[in-house]
Structure formats: structure tokens, C-alpha cells
Design an enzyme around this catalytic site. Sequence first.
Site, PDB file in Angstrom:
ATOM      1  N   ASP A   1      -4.874  -6.728  -4.740  1.00  0.00           N
ATOM      2  CA  ASP A   1      -6.313  -6.937  -4.692  1.00  0.00           C
ATOM      3  C   ASP A   1      -7.064  -5.819  -3.994  1.00  0.00           C
ATOM      4  O   ASP A   1      -6.485  -5.019  -3.252  1.00  0.00           O
ATOM      5  CB  ASP A   1      -6.616  -8.225  -3.912  1.00  0.00           C
ATOM      6  CG  ASP A   1      -6.388  -8.047  -2.400  1.00  0.00           C
ATOM      7  OD1 ASP A   1      -5.272  -7.643  -2.021  1.00  0.00           O
ATOM      8  OD2 ASP A   1      -7.322  -8.274  -1.624  1.00  0.00           O
TER       9      ASP A   1
ATOM     10  N   ASP B   1       3.558  -0.064   1.866  1.00  0.00           N
ATOM     11  CA  ASP B   1       2.620   1.047   2.069  1.00  0.00           C
ATOM     12  C   ASP B   1       2.957   1.681   3.420  1.00  0.00           C
ATOM     13  O   ASP B   1       3.920   2.436   3.528  1.00  0.00           O
ATOM     14  CB  ASP B   1       1.196   0.470   1.989  1.00  0.00           C
ATOM     15  CG  ASP B   1       0.092   1.515   2.076  1.00  0.00           C
ATOM     16  OD1 ASP B   1       0.356   2.678   1.757  1.00  0.00           O
ATOM     17  OD2 ASP B   1      -1.028   1.169   2.457  1.00  0.00           O
TER      18      ASP B   1
ATOM     19  N   ASP C   1       4.410  -7.332  -2.723  1.00  0.00           N
ATOM     20  CA  ASP C   1       3.792  -6.527  -3.777  1.00  0.00           C
ATOM     21  C   ASP C   1       4.005  -5.034  -3.555  1.00  0.00           C
ATOM     22  O   ASP C   1       4.427  -4.322  -4.450  1.00  0.00           O
ATOM     23  CB  ASP C   1       2.291  -6.852  -3.928  1.00  0.00           C
ATOM     24  CG  ASP C   1       1.493  -6.768  -2.628  1.00  0.00           C
ATOM     25  OD1 ASP C   1       2.083  -6.490  -1.562  1.00  0.00           O
ATOM     26  OD2 ASP C   1       0.266  -6.982  -2.669  1.00  0.00           O
TER      27      ASP C   1
ATOM     28  N   PHE D   1      -5.129   4.067  -4.240  1.00  0.00           N
ATOM     29  CA  PHE D   1      -5.350   2.645  -4.023  1.00  0.00           C
ATOM     30  C   PHE D   1      -5.336   1.935  -5.373  1.00  0.00           C
ATOM     31  O   PHE D   1      -6.136   2.229  -6.260  1.00  0.00           O
ATOM     32  CB  PHE D   1      -6.665   2.365  -3.286  1.00  0.00           C
ATOM     33  CG  PHE D   1      -6.707   0.959  -2.789  1.00  0.00           C
ATOM     34  CD1 PHE D   1      -6.022   0.598  -1.636  1.00  0.00           C
ATOM     35  CD2 PHE D   1      -7.364  -0.025  -3.505  1.00  0.00           C
ATOM     36  CE1 PHE D   1      -6.005  -0.725  -1.195  1.00  0.00           C
ATOM     37  CE2 PHE D   1      -7.364  -1.350  -3.066  1.00  0.00           C
ATOM     38  CZ  PHE D   1      -6.685  -1.689  -1.913  1.00  0.00           C
ATOM     39  N   VAL D   2      -4.404   1.029  -5.539  1.00  0.00           N
ATOM     40  CA  VAL D   2      -4.211   0.380  -6.837  1.00  0.00           C
ATOM     41  C   VAL D   2      -4.519  -1.115  -6.753  1.00  0.00           C
ATOM     42  O   VAL D   2      -4.418  -1.720  -5.691  1.00  0.00           O
ATOM     43  CB  VAL D   2      -2.773   0.590  -7.363  1.00  0.00           C
ATOM     44  CG1 VAL D   2      -2.537   2.038  -7.738  1.00  0.00           C
ATOM     45  CG2 VAL D   2      -1.718   0.110  -6.360  1.00  0.00           C
TER      46      VAL D   2
ATOM     47  N   LYS E   1       4.601   3.272  -1.665  1.00  0.00           N
ATOM     48  CA  LYS E   1       3.945   4.582  -1.508  1.00  0.00           C
ATOM     49  C   LYS E   1       4.662   5.253  -0.352  1.00  0.00           C
ATOM     50  O   LYS E   1       4.315   5.037   0.810  1.00  0.00           O
ATOM     51  CB  LYS E   1       2.480   4.395  -1.109  1.00  0.00           C
ATOM     52  CG  LYS E   1       1.569   3.785  -2.140  1.00  0.00           C
ATOM     53  CD  LYS E   1       0.151   3.745  -1.564  1.00  0.00           C
ATOM     54  CE  LYS E   1      -0.706   2.724  -2.244  1.00  0.00           C
ATOM     55  NZ  LYS E   1      -1.925   2.410  -1.471  1.00  0.00           N
TER      56      LYS E   1
ATOM     57  N   GLY F   1      -0.325 -11.326  -2.472  1.00  0.00           N
ATOM     58  CA  GLY F   1      -0.123 -10.231  -3.416  1.00  0.00           C
ATOM     59  C   GLY F   1       1.116 -10.323  -4.293  1.00  0.00           C
ATOM     60  O   GLY F   1       1.146  -9.773  -5.384  1.00  0.00           O
TER      61      GLY F   1
ATOM     62  N   ARG G   1      -6.725  -9.355  -8.729  1.00  0.00           N
ATOM     63  CA  ARG G   1      -5.316  -9.785  -8.736  1.00  0.00           C
ATOM     64  C   ARG G   1      -4.864 -10.193 -10.126  1.00  0.00           C
ATOM     65  O   ARG G   1      -3.687 -10.156 -10.447  1.00  0.00           O
ATOM     66  CB  ARG G   1      -5.118 -10.974  -7.790  1.00  0.00           C
ATOM     67  CG  ARG G   1      -5.349 -10.659  -6.322  1.00  0.00           C
ATOM     68  CD  ARG G   1      -4.729 -11.760  -5.475  1.00  0.00           C
ATOM     69  NE  ARG G   1      -5.223 -11.769  -4.107  1.00  0.00           N
ATOM     70  CZ  ARG G   1      -4.699 -11.053  -3.114  1.00  0.00           C
ATOM     71  NH1 ARG G   1      -3.678 -10.256  -3.353  1.00  0.00           N
ATOM     72  NH2 ARG G   1      -5.191 -11.132  -1.891  1.00  0.00           N
TER      73      ARG G   1
HETATM   74  P1  IMP Z   1       1.464  -2.051   4.685  1.00  0.00           P
HETATM   75  O1  IMP Z   1       1.467  -3.108   5.764  1.00  0.00           O
HETATM   76  O2  IMP Z   1       0.611  -0.882   5.043  1.00  0.00           O
HETATM   77  O3  IMP Z   1       2.814  -1.660   4.199  1.00  0.00           O
HETATM   78  O4  IMP Z   1       0.675  -2.657   3.480  1.00  0.00           O
HETATM   79  C1  IMP Z   1       1.118  -3.735   2.816  1.00  0.00           C
HETATM   80  C2  IMP Z   1      -0.037  -4.555   2.301  1.00  0.00           C
HETATM   81  O5  IMP Z   1      -1.248  -3.793   2.194  1.00  0.00           O
HETATM   82  C3  IMP Z   1       0.328  -5.016   0.931  1.00  0.00           C
HETATM   83  O6  IMP Z   1       1.001  -6.255   0.965  1.00  0.00           O
HETATM   84  C4  IMP Z   1      -1.018  -5.081   0.270  1.00  0.00           C
HETATM   85  O7  IMP Z   1      -1.575  -6.349   0.504  1.00  0.00           O
HETATM   86  C5  IMP Z   1      -1.861  -4.039   0.964  1.00  0.00           C
HETATM   87  N1  IMP Z   1      -1.928  -2.769   0.192  1.00  0.00           N
HETATM   88  C6  IMP Z   1      -1.371  -1.576   0.505  1.00  0.00           C
HETATM   89  N2  IMP Z   1      -1.650  -0.654  -0.423  1.00  0.00           N
HETATM   90  C7  IMP Z   1      -2.406  -1.277  -1.347  1.00  0.00           C
HETATM   91  C8  IMP Z   1      -3.013  -0.842  -2.583  1.00  0.00           C
HETATM   92  O8  IMP Z   1      -2.927   0.313  -3.040  1.00  0.00           O
HETATM   93  N3  IMP Z   1      -3.714  -1.789  -3.245  1.00  0.00           N
HETATM   94  C9  IMP Z   1      -3.855  -3.077  -2.829  1.00  0.00           C
HETATM   95  N4  IMP Z   1      -3.285  -3.517  -1.692  1.00  0.00           N
HETATM   96  C10 IMP Z   1      -2.572  -2.622  -0.962  1.00  0.00           C
HETATM   97 MG    MG Z   2      -2.740  -7.752   0.077  1.00  0.00          MG
END
Ligand code: IMP
Ligand code: MG
Length: 201
Positions: free
Chosen positions: A179, A123, A120, A172-173, A151, A65, A185
Amino acid sequence: MDKPDQLGAFDPQDHATLPPACWQAEVERVLITEAQIAQRVRALSAELTRDFAGRELVVVAVLNGAIMFLADLIRHLSLPLRLDFIGTSSYGAGTEAGELVFTKELRLDVRGRDVLLVDDILDTGKTLRRVLEKLHELKPREIKTCVLLEKAARRVENVRADYIGFSIPDLFVVGYGLDFAERYRNLPFVGVLRPGMYENR
Ligand code: IMP
Ligand code: MG
């Protein structure tokens, strides 16, 4: 850090946020334009250049990402640096992250080095937390984290980024590296995927 740009209010009548026609069936609206991204990434590069003056960085980017953000960010970093990648993938093709697996290990030795970790989006924080744990085992001198998006509303892990491009609402973006099921992407902007695109799966 400078305050990240805040994005929130949305007017569905605002045609300026419509994506190019070829993406309108899948992408509901543009959340961050190509120009906004370029301006903000330039500002982050300038800030990093100031903050790390006199040091040599190992920039570690999280695949896949971070690729677009990374390319634009380091292009304007006026610092000596070496670049490496760490690969992660979470099982499950939906919008919720599954179990995290490492798909590529670091090749550079980061022991005693200043590391800038680039991803990227922050979350829930699970990915960054796992990657940080792994990097800490390699005994770098310091690790700073830099993400294009965060977020805040979704955080479940106690992890924060040192440098943030934009704080976005819980949507969700896709695009600019992000992606959905490995698609989108390549979009030059960050857009909101139409909920129908993932709810039907
Ligand atoms: P986390 O582990 O929940 O912090 O999420 C991180 C990963 O989830 C990022 O590196 C993205 O690959 C994916 N992700 C989280 N939110 C989004 C979104 O809104 N769009 C696309 N990928 C996301
Ligand atoms: Mg990802």
C-alpha cells in the site's frame, strides 16, 4: 533457495509496462506483471513444499501487506499447515516507516513448531527484525522467512529472508498487497507509484 528473480532495467518507451488506463494517473508503470507474480509464487510454493516435506508448518503472515501473497502461496503448498497472523503498523502515512506497533498478537501456540513467516517486502529490515524477535520469545523450533519482494539496497538491519520472490531496485511500489497510505493493495500487479503521489504530501 533458488535465486530470486532480479528486476532492474526500465525503458520508459516500453508501453508494455503501462498499467491499465484506470491506474495511469497514479501508477507510473508495472514493475511485475500478474503473470510474472503467479509464475514466481508457484515456484516458491513448490520449493517450500520440497523443503518442508514431512513437517507441519505454522504459517505466520504479517498483516496487512502479506495477504495477497499469502493467499496465493499457501494455495499451492502441499503440506499440512496451520495459519495465523501477526499485525504490525508503522506510524506515519508516507513512504518512510515510522515507529512499529503490534496491532494483532498470534493466537496459535508456536512453541516447538516450525514457523514460516510471510511478509510482503523486506526493505530496511526493521519490521522483520522486530517480528522475528517477538516470535523467538515464543520458542518455536525453527523460523524461516519468506517475502515476495526485497530491496537489498535499503537494508539497515542485519536480517535476511530465506525465500525471496523478487529483488527489486530502490523504488516505492504498490499493489498485490502493498500500500501507500492504505491504498492500492488491490492491484493485481506490482507497480511503481508516481513520485508526485507522495511528494506533494
Ligand atoms: P522495513 O521495516 O523497512 O523492512 O519495511 C517493511 C514494511 O514497510 C513492509 O512490510 C511494507 O509495509 C513497507 N514498505 C517498504 N517498502 C515499501 C514499498 O515500496 N511499498 C509499500 N510498502 C513498503
Ligand atoms: Mg505495509
